[in-house]
Design a protein around this motif. Structure first.
Motif, PDB file in Angstrom:
ATOM      1  N   ARG A  24       0.820  -1.213   0.000  1.00  0.00           N
ATOM      2  CA  ARG A  24       0.000   0.000   0.000  1.00  0.00           C
ATOM      3  C   ARG A  24       0.860   1.272   0.000  1.00  0.00           C
ATOM      4  O   ARG A  24       0.508   2.267  -0.633  1.00  0.00           O
ATOM      5  CB  ARG A  24      -0.948   0.015   1.212  1.00  0.00           C
ATOM      6  CG  ARG A  24      -2.074  -0.980   1.149  1.00  0.00           C
ATOM      7  CD  ARG A  24      -2.822  -0.994  -0.162  1.00  0.00           C
ATOM      8  NE  ARG A  24      -3.528   0.255  -0.463  1.00  0.00           N
ATOM      9  CZ  ARG A  24      -4.027   0.562  -1.657  1.00  0.00           C
ATOM     10  NH1 ARG A  24      -3.879  -0.272  -2.671  1.00  0.00           N
ATOM     11  NH2 ARG A  24      -4.659   1.706  -1.842  1.00  0.00           N
ATOM     12  N   ALA A  27       1.849   1.689  -3.501  1.00  0.00           N
ATOM     13  CA  ALA A  27       0.714   2.019  -4.372  1.00  0.00           C
ATOM     14  C   ALA A  27       0.284   3.468  -4.177  1.00  0.00           C
ATOM     15  O   ALA A  27      -0.201   4.102  -5.107  1.00  0.00           O
ATOM     16  CB  ALA A  27      -0.453   1.076  -4.085  1.00  0.00           C
ATOM     17  N   GLN A  28       0.445   3.994  -2.958  1.00  0.00           N
ATOM     18  CA  GLN A  28       0.024   5.370  -2.701  1.00  0.00           C
ATOM     19  C   GLN A  28       1.156   6.374  -2.885  1.00  0.00           C
ATOM     20  O   GLN A  28       1.026   7.532  -2.479  1.00  0.00           O
ATOM     21  CB  GLN A  28      -0.574   5.477  -1.295  1.00  0.00           C
ATOM     22  CG  GLN A  28      -1.998   4.926  -1.251  1.00  0.00           C
ATOM     23  CD  GLN A  28      -2.652   5.126   0.092  1.00  0.00           C
ATOM     24  OE1 GLN A  28      -3.184   4.196   0.666  1.00  0.00           O
ATOM     25  NE2 GLN A  28      -2.643   6.355   0.607  1.00  0.00           N
ATOM     26  N   SER A  86     -10.104   0.878   6.929  1.00  0.00           N
ATOM     27  CA  SER A  86      -8.852   0.337   6.395  1.00  0.00           C
ATOM     28  C   SER A  86      -8.228  -0.655   7.364  1.00  0.00           C
ATOM     29  O   SER A  86      -7.681  -1.678   6.963  1.00  0.00           O
ATOM     30  CB  SER A  86      -7.869   1.466   6.097  1.00  0.00           C
ATOM     31  OG  SER A  86      -8.211   2.087   4.885  1.00  0.00           O
ATOM     32  N   PRO A 256      -2.389  -6.302  -6.647  1.00  0.00           N
ATOM     33  CA  PRO A 256      -2.570  -5.417  -5.500  1.00  0.00           C
ATOM     34  C   PRO A 256      -3.462  -6.027  -4.424  1.00  0.00           C
ATOM     35  O   PRO A 256      -4.101  -7.047  -4.644  1.00  0.00           O
ATOM     36  CB  PRO A 256      -3.226  -4.189  -6.118  1.00  0.00           C
ATOM     37  CG  PRO A 256      -3.950  -4.709  -7.301  1.00  0.00           C
ATOM     38  CD  PRO A 256      -3.183  -5.880  -7.807  1.00  0.00           C
ATOM     39  N   GLU A 258      -6.652  -6.310  -2.379  1.00  0.00           N
ATOM     40  CA  GLU A 258      -8.088  -6.010  -2.533  1.00  0.00           C
ATOM     41  C   GLU A 258      -8.863  -6.993  -1.684  1.00  0.00           C
ATOM     42  O   GLU A 258      -8.434  -8.111  -1.498  1.00  0.00           O
ATOM     43  CB  GLU A 258      -8.551  -6.281  -3.971  1.00  0.00           C
ATOM     44  CG  GLU A 258      -8.256  -5.207  -4.973  1.00  0.00           C
ATOM     45  CD  GLU A 258      -8.706  -5.663  -6.345  1.00  0.00           C
ATOM     46  OE1 GLU A 258      -9.892  -5.997  -6.493  1.00  0.00           O
ATOM     47  OE2 GLU A 258      -7.862  -5.721  -7.245  1.00  0.00           O
ATOM     48  N   PHE A 313      -8.175   0.917   0.468  1.00  0.00           N
ATOM     49  CA  PHE A 313      -9.123   0.902  -0.643  1.00  0.00           C
ATOM     50  C   PHE A 313      -8.585   1.786  -1.761  1.00  0.00           C
ATOM     51  O   PHE A 313      -7.675   2.592  -1.535  1.00  0.00           O
ATOM     52  CB  PHE A 313     -10.491   1.417  -0.179  1.00  0.00           C
ATOM     53  CG  PHE A 313     -11.085   0.593   0.923  1.00  0.00           C
ATOM     54  CD1 PHE A 313     -12.015  -0.388   0.644  1.00  0.00           C
ATOM     55  CD2 PHE A 313     -10.688   0.792   2.245  1.00  0.00           C
ATOM     56  CE1 PHE A 313     -12.556  -1.170   1.658  1.00  0.00           C
ATOM     57  CE2 PHE A 313     -11.233   0.026   3.266  1.00  0.00           C
ATOM     58  CZ  PHE A 313     -12.166  -0.960   2.961  1.00  0.00           C
ATOM     59  N   SER A 314      -9.178   1.657  -2.945  1.00  0.00           N
ATOM     60  CA  SER A 314      -8.638   2.442  -4.060  1.00  0.00           C
ATOM     61  C   SER A 314      -8.989   3.921  -3.939  1.00  0.00           C
ATOM     62  O   SER A 314      -8.226   4.767  -4.353  1.00  0.00           O
ATOM     63  CB  SER A 314      -9.102   1.878  -5.411  1.00  0.00           C
ATOM     64  OG  SER A 314     -10.053   0.882  -5.266  1.00  0.00           O
ATOM     65  N   THR A 315     -10.157   4.216  -3.359  1.00  0.00           N
ATOM     66  CA  THR A 315     -10.516   5.624  -3.167  1.00  0.00           C
ATOM     67  C   THR A 315     -11.050   5.848  -1.757  1.00  0.00           C
ATOM     68  O   THR A 315     -11.453   4.901  -1.084  1.00  0.00           O
ATOM     69  CB  THR A 315     -11.639   6.048  -4.141  1.00  0.00           C
ATOM     70  OG1 THR A 315     -12.800   5.253  -3.842  1.00  0.00           O
ATOM     71  CG2 THR A 315     -11.267   5.840  -5.589  1.00  0.00           C
ATOM     72  N   GLU A 318     -14.704   4.729  -1.409  1.00  0.00           N
ATOM     73  CA  GLU A 318     -14.849   3.294  -1.238  1.00  0.00           C
ATOM     74  C   GLU A 318     -14.632   2.907   0.227  1.00  0.00           C
ATOM     75  O   GLU A 318     -15.321   2.063   0.783  1.00  0.00           O
ATOM     76  CB  GLU A 318     -13.806   2.589  -2.111  1.00  0.00           C
ATOM     77  CG  GLU A 318     -14.297   1.364  -2.836  1.00  0.00           C
ATOM     78  CD  GLU A 318     -13.183   0.770  -3.671  1.00  0.00           C
ATOM     79  OE1 GLU A 318     -12.615  -0.232  -3.247  1.00  0.00           O
ATOM     80  OE2 GLU A 318     -12.867   1.367  -4.745  1.00  0.00           O
ATOM     81  N   GLU A 319     -13.638   3.562   0.822  1.00  0.00           N
ATOM     82  CA  GLU A 319     -13.315   3.287   2.217  1.00  0.00           C
ATOM     83  C   GLU A 319     -14.480   3.631   3.133  1.00  0.00           C
ATOM     84  O   GLU A 319     -14.853   2.878   4.027  1.00  0.00           O
ATOM     85  CB  GLU A 319     -12.078   4.101   2.614  1.00  0.00           C
ATOM     86  CG  GLU A 319     -11.573   3.795   4.013  1.00  0.00           C
ATOM     87  CD  GLU A 319     -10.312   4.591   4.341  1.00  0.00           C
ATOM     88  OE1 GLU A 319     -10.295   5.801   4.062  1.00  0.00           O
ATOM     89  OE2 GLU A 319      -9.365   3.994   4.856  1.00  0.00           O
TER      90      GLU A 319
END
Lengths: 380, 342
Positions: A24, A27-28, A86, A256, A258, A313-315, A318-319
């Motif tokens: 993560r 990814a961020q 999260s 990733p 998920e 989460f991706s956004t 979504e979280e």
């Protein structure tokens, strides 16, 4: 049942947590120095000497809630922050990953190889920081010392204890679903093909012997599977080829993190009732652990630039959605611990806390002990 | 050879424990009792043979008079003595004996835990528990311990005046399972076999004082399930092997590479000589045992495989003495799956 289960549970769950956070952080696009600090801080906390001494004492497993609280603290041992949704997701991923490894490991003893895979990866995370690496190596030696002499029956008892801990957890994880190792009902796929465990023969042979021990008949039978001979045994040394891939990092940029939230409706209804009434002893343990963890929680974000939040989460939307839609019975209801209050109510705990102070001559009044402990931890 | 019948739903899923299924036929009432252990609870179902009635009961592993302590259960098994049937439950804390329908607890035996263990934060390094349950002869129930000792209880034909009559020392490792001679009719010298975590087997003769007849050494792998049939010990191991020994002499008659993972349960249908084996590899296999009196040996042949997909099987038992039907349960599974001969 087995009083030697907790260290393996903690180290393997911790290892999975580090895999996920590492992925993560990348990814961020968190700056490398901050990401490094987070990983180092968490690993330092995880392998704190006093903490591990407590952990390695023979004891029953903690309740699910207690363990979740420990990992809450651990995840927040650095400048990174996770919100509730999260954190829930992180914990679900960790637990399902280790459940899969415990369930699938060919022999009960292979749980130790799974743990070594995690330890190897953790050592790699901190390979540039000798002081932390030393801590991790020390724990590795402790693991070898404590576990390599255990019998197959001891390991089976550890495995059965872990399986009771993970019983009725059927959260679906997308990486497992994609790899077709988990079914849509949350159960893991058990292969009836491939290599048999080390020390086991491919099932198919019946041998019969005379009274003098000579083999008189040899017959084959269809085993209903498609098994092959065992691979070589993995290495139980401090360095070596573990052979099994269970416990290695399954996440990467192309794979990733998920989750599909929630168990199946059928299964979530019967979410475990085992530890509804937590063992009072476990609660005391938890307090102690939380204090140790709490003692290390010194990396409060000093200014707005320094701290940051990681999202599983991706956004953000979504979280938020996940937090609202999470079924009640999947919420862990984290216990809040107030170490300084509890310790006054509990002489035993105060005694143990006393053991962590540097000098043996503290006053009987326990009000300052929490501070002493914090101070000692600060000094680490 | 067998086909799947309607499953019986249970209240909680089965834990991964050896021999985690108890079956007792109550012929006069045309029903069967089933027990499955879930952590600290025994799930009990009474199922009528016509398949119309199922009643459920849950038994807690609770020490009488101690409100806080529940402990993990290691095994639940029915003990059929000539005069009465009892349900015996073993746990980390002790041994409970219930009337076979689970209605009344008639006896409680607490395990000795080292004194230090009762103090906070101090648990002995070696796990303490009871495991391995068997009724023997007219009035005995034997229960194994994690220390390797075996407790012998003398059970009166009714009432709760159960007494600990003997403690047998033959094992050095934790007892895993125990079985008495199941052939009935014939008189056999050996009437009890016990197995341990090192794969060692002890063969016993019951009586006022139990006698150790034979010790069959293991090979460092647990023997998780054991049976005794017509003087033959049938033992299932962590390697997936089944071995057949002559009980009194210890002569190895057969060795079968039966399963790809740990065997969790064996059962014998005494009238037909059918043997059921079940393992973590999700397979249940049915075998046929035959005695050849001339050569004093036993033969084994493979009959049938059943795959319970994606299930690590922890309990499997025949539902009758002929092996006409059998029942299976597995880790994380909240049902008992039944199979009947076609």
């Amino acid at each position: 049942m087995s009083s030697r289960t907790l260290p393996l549970l903690f180290i393997n769950l911790g290892g999975e947590m580090l895999y996920i956070l590492d992925q993560r952080l990348r990814a961020q696009n968190i700056p490398a120095d901050k990401a490094k600090k987070v990983m180092n801080d968490i690993i330092t906390t995880m392998f704190n000497k006093k903490f591990l001494e407590e952990l390695f004492k023979p004891q029953e497993l903690y309740s699910k809630k207690a363990l979740r609280t420990v990992f809450d603290r651990l995840a927040h041992a650095s400048i990174m922050r996770l919100n509730q949704a999260s954190m829930d997701k992180l914990y679900d991923l960790m637990t399902m990953a280790f459940k899969y490894q415990v369930l699938l490991c060919p022999r009960p003893k292979d749980i130790l190889l799974v743990s070594f895979n995690h330890m190897d990866a953790i050592k790699d995370f901190v390979k540039d920081t000798p002081s932390i690496l030393g801590q991790v190596d020390e724990t590795n030696r402790q693991l070898i010392e404590m576990y390599t002499t255990l019998s197959s029956g001891d390991f089976q008892l550890i495995r059965q204890t872990l399986l009771i801990f993970f019983q009725d957890m059927h959260i679906r994880v997308s990486i497992f679903l994609k790899d077709k190792v988990q079914n849509s009902n949350g159960r893991f796929v058990l292969p009836t093909s491939g290599p048999v465990p080390y020390g086991t023969q491919v099932p198919c042979l019946i041998r019969m012997f005379s009274c003098s021990g000579e083999e008189v008949t040899r017959r084959q039978f269809g085993n209903g599977g498609n098994y092959t001979a065992a691979l070589r045994e993995g290495s139980f040394e401090i360095f070596g080829d573990r052979v099994t891939k269970l416990g290695t990092n399954m996440y990467s940029v192309s794979r990733p993190v998920e989750t599909h939230m929630s168990g199946t409706s059928k299964n979530s209804a019967q979410h475990t009732k085992v530890n509804v009434a937590p063992n009072p002893l476990a609660k005391e343990e938890l307090n102690l652990l939380a204090m140790l963890m709490g003692g290390l929680e010194v990396q409060k974000p000093g200014n707005a630039d320094n701290g940051f939040r990681v999202n599983l989460f991706s956004t953000d939307e979504e979280e938020e959605e996940a937090l609202i839609s999470r079924p009640d019975d999947l919420s862990y209801g984290v216990i809040n611990i107030q170490a300084t209050k509890d310790q006054q109510a509990n002489a035993e705990l105060a005694k143990i806390m006393g053991e962590f102070t540097e000098s043996g001559d503290q006053s009987p009044g326990s009000s300052s002990k929490g501070d002493d402990l914090l101070a000692m931890m600060d000094g680490l | 050879m067998y086909h799947k019948e309607k499953s019986i739903q249970i209240k909680n899923s089965a834990s991964a424990l050896y021999n985690n299924l108890g079956v007792l036929r109550i012929a006069p009432r045309r029903l069967t009792y089933f027990t499955v252990v879930h952590a600290n609870v025994v799930n009990m179902v009474s199922a009528s043979w016509d398949g119309l009635n199922y009643s459920h009961r849950q038994l807690q592993s609770k020490e009488p008079n101690v409100a806080t302590s529940t402990s993990l259960i290691t095994q639940a098994a029915f003990c059929a003595l000539p005069s009465r049937d009892l349900l015996v439950v073993t746990s980390q804390k002790g041994i409970q004996m219930y009337e076979s329908d689970g209605s009344i607890m008639v006896y409680w035996h607490a395990l000795d835990t080292p004194e230090t263990a009762t103090e906070l934060l101090c648990v002995p390094a070696q796990a303490v528990f009871a495991r391995g349950i068997s009724a023997v002869c007219e009035s005995y129930i034997c229960v194994g311990l994690s220390t390797g000792a075996i407790l012998v209880f003398d059970v009166p034909s009714k009432g709760s005046n159960i007494t600990l009559s003997d403690v047998m020392e033959g094992h050095k490792e934790s007892i895993t399972d125990m079985a008495s001679e199941c052939c009935g009719g014939e008189v056999c010298i050996a009437d009890l076999v016990s197995a341990d975590d090192g794969g060692n087997l002890c063969v016993w003769q019951s009586g006022e004082e139990f006698k150790l007849l034979n010790h069959i050494p293991g090979f460092d792998i647990s023997c998780s399930s054991v049976k005794l049939w017509k003087g033959t010990v049938v033992a299932g191991y962590g390697t997936g092997q089944i071995r057949l020994y002559e009980a009194v002499t210890g002569i190895l008659h057969a060795e079968v590479n039966a399963h790809a993972r740990w065997i969790y349960s064996l059962d014998i249908a005494p009238f037909s000589g059918l043997l059921l084996s079940a393992a973590e590899d999700s397979l249940v296999r049915v075998w046929h045992l035959t005695m050849t009196p001339e050569s004093h040996s036993v033969e084994i042949a493979h009959l049938y495989n059943e795959c319970v997909t994606d299930t690590q099987i922890c309990g499997a038992k025949f539902c009758d003495g002929d092996g006409y039907a059998f029942a299976v349960t597995g880790y994380d599974l909240s049902e008992i799956i039944r199979y009947t001969q076609s």
